[in-house]
Design a protein around this motif. Structure first.
Motif, PDB file in Angstrom:
ATOM      1  N   CYS A  39       0.845  -1.196   0.000  1.00 14.16           N
ATOM      2  CA  CYS A  39       0.000   0.000   0.000  1.00 14.16           C
ATOM      3  C   CYS A  39       0.881   1.246   0.000  1.00 14.16           C
ATOM      4  N   ARG A  40       0.256   2.364  -0.331  1.00 11.63           N
ATOM      5  CA  ARG A  40       0.945   3.649  -0.337  1.00 11.63           C
ATOM      6  C   ARG A  40       0.243   4.611   0.617  1.00 11.63           C
ATOM      7  N   LEU A  41       1.034   5.541   1.152  1.00 13.45           N
ATOM      8  CA  LEU A  41       0.482   6.542   2.059  1.00 13.45           C
ATOM      9  C   LEU A  41       1.112   7.890   1.753  1.00 13.45           C
ATOM     10  N   LYS A  42       0.276   8.907   1.736  1.00 13.46           N
ATOM     11  CA  LYS A  42       0.737  10.280   1.506  1.00 13.46           C
ATOM     12  C   LYS A  42       0.250  11.153   2.651  1.00 13.46           C
ATOM     13  N   ILE A  43       1.195  11.754   3.374  1.00 12.99           N
ATOM     14  CA  ILE A  43       0.893  12.707   4.440  1.00 12.99           C
ATOM     15  C   ILE A  43       1.785  13.923   4.215  1.00 12.99           C
ATOM     16  N   ASP A  44       1.185  15.071   4.015  1.00 12.37           N
ATOM     17  CA  ASP A  44       1.947  16.297   3.806  1.00 12.37           C
ATOM     18  C   ASP A  44       2.370  16.857   5.159  1.00 12.37           C
ATOM     19  N   VAL A  91      -3.788  -0.627   7.906  1.00 11.25           N
ATOM     20  CA  VAL A  91      -2.879   0.323   8.548  1.00 11.25           C
ATOM     21  C   VAL A  91      -3.713   1.366   9.278  1.00 11.25           C
ATOM     22  N   ALA A  92      -3.335   1.654  10.528  1.00  7.34           N
ATOM     23  CA  ALA A  92      -4.011   2.702  11.285  1.00  7.34           C
ATOM     24  C   ALA A  92      -3.493   4.061  10.838  1.00  7.34           C
ATOM     25  N   VAL A  93      -4.412   4.934  10.429  1.00 12.15           N
ATOM     26  CA  VAL A  93      -4.082   6.309  10.038  1.00 12.15           C
ATOM     27  C   VAL A  93      -4.959   7.205  10.901  1.00 12.15           C
ATOM     28  N   GLU A  94      -4.361   7.855  11.896  1.00 12.31           N
ATOM     29  CA  GLU A  94      -5.110   8.468  12.989  1.00 12.31           C
ATOM     30  C   GLU A  94      -4.932   9.990  13.021  1.00 12.31           C
ATOM     31  N   PRO A  95      -5.960  10.758  12.670  1.00 10.88           N
ATOM     32  CA  PRO A  95      -5.879  12.206  12.854  1.00 10.88           C
ATOM     33  C   PRO A  95      -6.004  12.560  14.334  1.00 10.88           C
ATOM     34  N   GLN A  96      -5.192  13.536  14.782  1.00 13.02           N
ATOM     35  CA  GLN A  96      -5.158  13.902  16.197  1.00 13.02           C
ATOM     36  C   GLN A  96      -5.081  15.420  16.353  1.00 13.02           C
ATOM     37  N   THR A  97      -5.651  15.928  17.431  1.00 10.05           N
ATOM     38  CA  THR A  97      -5.455  17.338  17.742  1.00 10.05           C
ATOM     39  C   THR A  97      -4.158  17.565  18.512  1.00 10.05           C
ATOM     40  N   TYR A 141      10.631   8.613   6.873  1.00  9.17           N
ATOM     41  CA  TYR A 141       9.417   9.250   7.360  1.00  9.17           C
ATOM     42  C   TYR A 141       8.906  10.351   6.432  1.00  9.17           C
ATOM     43  N   ASP A 142       9.566  10.528   5.297  1.00  8.09           N
ATOM     44  CA  ASP A 142       9.099  11.522   4.334  1.00  8.09           C
ATOM     45  C   ASP A 142       7.984  10.902   3.495  1.00  8.09           C
ATOM     46  N   LEU A 143       6.752  11.201   3.868  1.00 14.32           N
ATOM     47  CA  LEU A 143       5.576  10.660   3.178  1.00 14.32           C
ATOM     48  C   LEU A 143       4.872  11.741   2.365  1.00 14.32           C
ATOM     49  N   ARG A 144       5.593  12.799   2.029  1.00  9.39           N
ATOM     50  CA  ARG A 144       4.968  13.906   1.305  1.00  9.39           C
ATOM     51  C   ARG A 144       4.664  13.549  -0.141  1.00  9.39           C
ATOM     52  N   LYS A 145       5.313  12.494  -0.632  1.00 11.20           N
ATOM     53  CA  LYS A 145       4.935  11.911  -1.914  1.00 11.20           C
ATOM     54  C   LYS A 145       4.266  10.571  -1.636  1.00 11.20           C
ATOM     55  N   ASP A 146       3.491  10.099  -2.597  1.00 10.86           N
ATOM     56  CA  ASP A 146       2.790   8.825  -2.461  1.00 10.86           C
ATOM     57  C   ASP A 146       3.824   7.718  -2.270  1.00 10.86           C
ATOM     58  N   GLY A 160      -8.307  25.116   5.625  1.00  8.33           N
ATOM     59  CA  GLY A 160      -7.813  24.711   6.935  1.00  8.33           C
ATOM     60  C   GLY A 160      -7.708  23.220   7.148  1.00  8.33           C
ATOM     61  N   THR A 161      -8.219  22.422   6.219  1.00 14.52           N
ATOM     62  CA  THR A 161      -8.233  20.971   6.412  1.00 14.52           C
ATOM     63  C   THR A 161      -6.874  20.341   6.128  1.00 14.52           C
ATOM     64  N   VAL A 162      -6.678  19.167   6.697  1.00 12.59           N
ATOM     65  CA  VAL A 162      -5.508  18.344   6.424  1.00 12.59           C
ATOM     66  C   VAL A 162      -6.002  16.967   5.981  1.00 12.59           C
ATOM     67  N   THR A 163      -5.244  16.333   5.074  1.00 14.16           N
ATOM     68  CA  THR A 163      -5.695  15.059   4.499  1.00 14.16           C
ATOM     69  C   THR A 163      -4.530  14.103   4.332  1.00 14.16           C
ATOM     70  N   ALA A 164      -4.721  12.862   4.770  1.00 17.32           N
ATOM     71  CA  ALA A 164      -3.821  11.759   4.444  1.00 17.32           C
ATOM     72  C   ALA A 164      -4.530  10.889   3.412  1.00 17.32           C
ATOM     73  N   VAL A 165      -3.772  10.364   2.449  1.00 15.95           N
ATOM     74  CA  VAL A 165      -4.352   9.519   1.398  1.00 15.95           C
ATOM     75  C   VAL A 165      -3.675   8.153   1.434  1.00 15.95           C
ATOM     76  N   PHE A 166      -4.494   7.119   1.622  1.00 12.54           N
ATOM     77  CA  PHE A 166      -4.037   5.733   1.676  1.00 12.54           C
ATOM     78  C   PHE A 166      -4.477   5.043   0.395  1.00 12.54           C
ATOM     79  N   THR A 167      -3.515   4.468  -0.352  1.00 14.43           N
ATOM     80  CA  THR A 167      -3.814   3.813  -1.629  1.00 14.43           C
ATOM     81  C   THR A 167      -3.561   2.319  -1.502  1.00 14.43           C
ATOM     82  N   ARG A 168      -4.599   1.530  -1.790  1.00 12.54           N
ATOM     83  CA  ARG A 168      -4.504   0.083  -1.692  1.00 12.54           C
ATOM     84  C   ARG A 168      -3.911  -0.506  -2.965  1.00 12.54           C
TER      85      ARG A 168
END
Length: 317
Positions: A183-188, A280-286, A212-217, A238-246
């Motif tokens: 799988c792939r993960l992108k987190i800016d 994979v756990a992808v957890e948004p947090q404050t 830990y550089d996940l800024r690219k897929d 104002g939103t933030v987004t992680a993208v998980f690709t199966r």
């Protein structure tokens, strides 16, 4: 013998190709499907929740070192529930998942539940949490509000703990690791949070030039991950987004509004199969781990005030 499932009443909601089941216990998201197939790893209504799957993490996400913290000139002790393997000794993921929540409303595409925290040694603050799950054309929004009805300020942080399904359902832990590695993960995010042997943060580092550089897929081949990322790139709204690709090409987006300051990612690498969801756990947090001690991104809710966070989960075309 009772007829109510061990996770309490089950609230099913639907909209278009999306469907979900939310439990009375912890207001946990037990299923989230698109077109009849899992978006999140699911489990049975009588099952022990595997590895925090679907938890609302409140009033803190992740860990408090030794279960102890100071706030507003007072000392508090929360029960330590993570003590293996050594040297972990943490109060992990708050209290909200342990209690049956009160149903406030149920419609075809939404459900709202609430929980007033009991007067607890580790969190005696009179805070009532309300969680609304609502399905729409894009997927799901999860709006969580915390209202302080007490007469003193209350510390607060929030997370959501979805395990995003890899689409394979491997039978062994090794197969699930291999499936998630495809799988792939992108987190800016520009910054990785470093931790000590007890998984308590001890600093930060730039992600440049690291795994830990996940800024690219990025393929998740450099497991294990049980890490937090911060200094997120926020969109204009104002939103933030992680993208998980199966591996089948399906893309799942997980994110939230401007109150989300970090993502925690856990691959479960090497976990025994019974505790290893097929994803994979992808957890948004404050706030990330140990915020009740460090104060980093900690929200303080004044008496009579409310803190709200809007989270979202959905599919990308």
């Amino acid at each position: 013998m009772g007829t109510t499932p061990r996770t309490g009443n089950q609230y099913s909601i639907h909209h278009g190709d999306f469907s979900a089941v939310v439990c009375e216990l912890g207001s946990k998201l037990r299923r989230f499907d698109y077109g009849g197939k899992e978006v999140f790893c699911s489990y049975g209504p009588d099952d022990l929740t595997p590895t925090c799957c679907g938890y609302i993490l409140a009033p803190w996400p992740n860990r408090i070192k030794d279960g102890e913290y100071d706030f507003n000139c007072k000392h508090y002790c929360a029960p330590v529930n993570e003590y293996h393997p050594e040297p972990r000794n943490n109060a992990n993921h708050g209290y909200a998942y342990q209690y049956m929540w009160k149903l406030e409303s149920l419609t075809e595409n939404s459900v709202t539940q609430s929980l007033r925290f009991p007067n607890l040694d580790g969190y005696p603050f009179d805070v009532t949490v309300t969680a609304t799950y609502e399905l729409n054309d894009k997927g799901m929004t999860v709006t969580v509000s915390a209202r302080n009805d007490g007469d003193e300020p209350a510390p607060w942080a929030l997370g959501l703990h979805p395990w995003v399904a890899n689409g394979k359902n491997g039978e062994t832990s090794e197969q699930r690791d291999a499936d998630s590695a495809a799988c792939r993960l992108k987190i800016d995010a520009d910054t990785h949070v470093t931790v000590d042997a007890g998984l308590v943060p001890n600093g930060t580092e730039p992600v440049d030039g690291t795994k830990y550089d996940l800024r690219k897929d990025t393929l998740l081949t450099e497991q294990p991950f049980d890490d937090a990322w911060t200094d997120l790139e926020h969109a204009e709204d104002g939103t933030v987004t992680a993208v998980f690709t199966r591996p089948d090409g399906k893309k799942v987006r997980v994110g939230g509004d401007e109150t989300v300051t970090s993502f925690q990612v856990c691959t479960g690498t090497g976990f025994p199969a019974i505790k290893h969801p097929a994803g994979v756990a992808v957890e948004p947090q404050t706030a990330y781990a140990n915020a009740f001690n460090t104060g980093k991104d900690l929200i303080v809710i004044k008496p009579g005030e409310t803190s709200s966070t809007a989270l979202f989960i959905g599919m990308l075309d």
